[in-house]
Design a protein around this motif. Structure first.
Motif, mmCIF file in Angstrom:
data_model
loop_
_atom_site.group_PDB
_atom_site.id
_atom_site.type_symbol
_atom_site.label_atom_id
_atom_site.label_comp_id
_atom_site.label_asym_id
_atom_site.label_seq_id
_atom_site.Cartn_x
_atom_site.Cartn_y
_atom_site.Cartn_z
ATOM 1 N N LEU A 45 7.349 89.430 62.474
ATOM 2 C CA LEU A 45 8.402 90.491 61.904
ATOM 3 C C LEU A 45 9.791 89.964 62.553
ATOM 4 N N ALA A 46 9.914 89.335 63.634
ATOM 5 C CA ALA A 46 11.079 89.004 64.084
ATOM 6 C C ALA A 46 11.623 87.828 63.285
ATOM 7 N N LYS A 47 10.817 86.852 62.712
ATOM 8 C CA LYS A 47 11.281 85.766 61.676
ATOM 9 C C LYS A 47 11.659 86.454 60.579
ATOM 10 N N GLU A 48 11.030 87.350 60.077
ATOM 11 C CA GLU A 48 11.422 87.923 58.915
ATOM 12 C C GLU A 48 12.916 88.859 59.038
ATOM 13 N N ALA A 49 13.074 89.118 59.865
ATOM 14 C CA ALA A 49 14.373 89.898 60.453
ATOM 15 C C ALA A 49 15.527 88.759 60.340
ATOM 16 N N ALA A 50 15.143 87.740 60.954
ATOM 17 C CA ALA A 50 16.144 86.746 61.260
ATOM 18 C C ALA A 50 16.472 86.282 59.781
ATOM 19 N N ILE A 51 15.654 85.923 59.065
ATOM 20 C CA ILE A 51 15.637 85.305 57.714
ATOM 21 C C ILE A 51 16.584 86.306 56.954
ATOM 22 N N THR A 52 16.161 87.593 56.993
ATOM 23 C CA THR A 52 16.887 88.527 56.192
ATOM 24 C C THR A 52 18.463 88.548 56.672
ATOM 25 N N ILE A 53 18.688 88.528 57.809
ATOM 26 C CA ILE A 53 20.224 88.638 58.054
ATOM 27 C C ILE A 53 20.768 87.139 57.760
ATOM 28 N N VAL A 54 20.116 86.037 57.779
ATOM 29 C CA VAL A 54 20.757 84.665 57.383
ATOM 30 C C VAL A 54 20.846 84.686 55.857
ATOM 31 N N ASP A 55 20.026 85.680 55.014
ATOM 32 C CA ASP A 55 20.204 85.493 53.590
ATOM 33 C C ASP A 55 21.551 86.574 53.319
ATOM 34 N N THR A 56 21.626 87.223 54.073
ATOM 35 C CA THR A 56 22.956 88.383 53.592
ATOM 36 C C THR A 56 24.290 87.652 54.034
ATOM 37 N N LEU A 57 24.427 86.628 54.612
ATOM 38 C CA LEU A 57 25.639 85.894 55.129
ATOM 39 C C LEU A 57 26.311 85.331 53.605
ATOM 40 N N THR A 58 27.603 85.443 53.860
ATOM 41 C CA THR A 58 28.303 84.537 52.647
ATOM 42 C C THR A 58 28.838 83.395 53.147
ATOM 43 N N VAL A 59 29.722 82.653 52.277
ATOM 44 C CA VAL A 59 30.415 81.436 52.768
ATOM 45 C C VAL A 59 31.279 81.775 53.900
ATOM 46 N N ALA A 60 32.038 83.024 53.702
ATOM 47 C CA ALA A 60 33.027 83.482 54.378
ATOM 48 C C ALA A 60 32.590 83.523 55.667
ATOM 49 N N ASP A 61 31.252 83.713 56.047
ATOM 50 C CA ASP A 61 30.820 83.873 57.531
ATOM 51 C C ASP A 61 30.287 82.574 58.414
ATOM 52 N N ARG A 62 30.374 82.668 59.446
ATOM 53 C CA ARG A 62 29.987 81.488 60.409
ATOM 54 C C ARG A 62 28.640 81.988 61.127
ATOM 55 N N VAL A 63 28.142 81.125 61.341
ATOM 56 C CA VAL A 63 26.789 81.415 62.040
ATOM 57 C C VAL A 63 26.161 80.274 63.088
ATOM 58 N N ALA A 64 25.331 80.693 64.246
ATOM 59 C CA ALA A 64 24.921 79.933 65.088
ATOM 60 C C ALA A 64 23.642 80.867 65.489
ATOM 61 N N ILE A 65 22.460 80.150 65.523
ATOM 62 C CA ILE A 65 20.962 80.734 66.026
ATOM 63 C C ILE A 65 20.783 79.979 67.320
ATOM 64 N N VAL A 66 20.473 80.764 68.339
ATOM 65 C CA VAL A 66 20.350 80.121 69.798
ATOM 66 C C VAL A 66 18.800 80.648 69.915
ATOM 67 N N THR A 67 17.960 79.796 70.077
ATOM 68 C CA THR A 67 16.564 80.318 70.711
ATOM 69 C C THR A 67 16.659 79.947 72.118
ATOM 70 N N PHE A 68 15.458 80.597 72.649
ATOM 71 C CA PHE A 68 15.415 80.499 74.198
ATOM 72 C C PHE A 68 13.987 81.159 74.412
ATOM 73 N N SER A 69 13.502 80.276 75.489
ATOM 74 C CA SER A 69 12.210 80.527 76.314
ATOM 75 C C SER A 69 12.466 79.897 77.802
ATOM 76 N N ASP A 70 12.108 78.789 78.175
ATOM 77 C CA ASP A 70 12.423 77.965 79.212
ATOM 78 C C ASP A 70 13.633 77.488 79.508
ATOM 79 N N GLU A 71 14.194 77.176 78.126
ATOM 80 C CA GLU A 71 15.456 76.607 77.998
ATOM 81 C C GLU A 71 16.106 77.097 76.584
ATOM 82 N N ALA A 72 17.412 76.985 76.165
ATOM 83 C CA ALA A 72 18.100 77.604 75.284
ATOM 84 C C ALA A 72 18.317 76.347 74.172
ATOM 85 N N THR A 73 18.246 76.624 72.989
ATOM 86 C CA THR A 73 18.495 75.477 72.005
ATOM 87 C C THR A 73 18.914 76.119 70.751
#
Length: 84
Positions: free
Chosen positions: A1-29
């Motif tokens: 469900l979380a992956k689907e939500a993240a993909i939906t958000i990325v799909d809605t972005l346009t070239v005018a948008d900027r994006v970064a996705i940071v994952t985290f558990s023991d460390e952040a990447t």
């Protein structure tokens, strides 16, 4: 469900948008092989979606490092654009 939500958000972005996705558990990447915010071009969105699909839950919940990585990506973007 979380992956689907993240993909939906990325799909809605346009070239005018900027994006970064940071994952985290023991460390952040930042995923997608990026180190700053990137334009939401078709290719960059494809790379992010590929990386989202490869994510697996594990480890702890290290919010501190996640926020640190996100703010560092934003700072790198601001610095690189102010010198261009």
């Amino acid at each position: 469900l979380a992956k689907e939500a993240a993909i939906t958000i990325v799909d809605t972005l346009t070239v005018a948008d900027r994006v970064a996705i940071v994952t985290f558990s023991d460390e952040a990447t930042q995923i997608g092989g990026f180190s700053s915010l990137v334009r939401a071009t078709i290719r960059n969105k494809e790379r992010l979606i590929e990386a989202i699909n490869e994510l697996e839950a594990n480890g702890a919940t290290n919010f501190y490092d996640a926020f640190d990585a996100a703010f560092n990506a934003l700072d790198r973007t601001i610095r690189s654009e102010s010198t261009s």
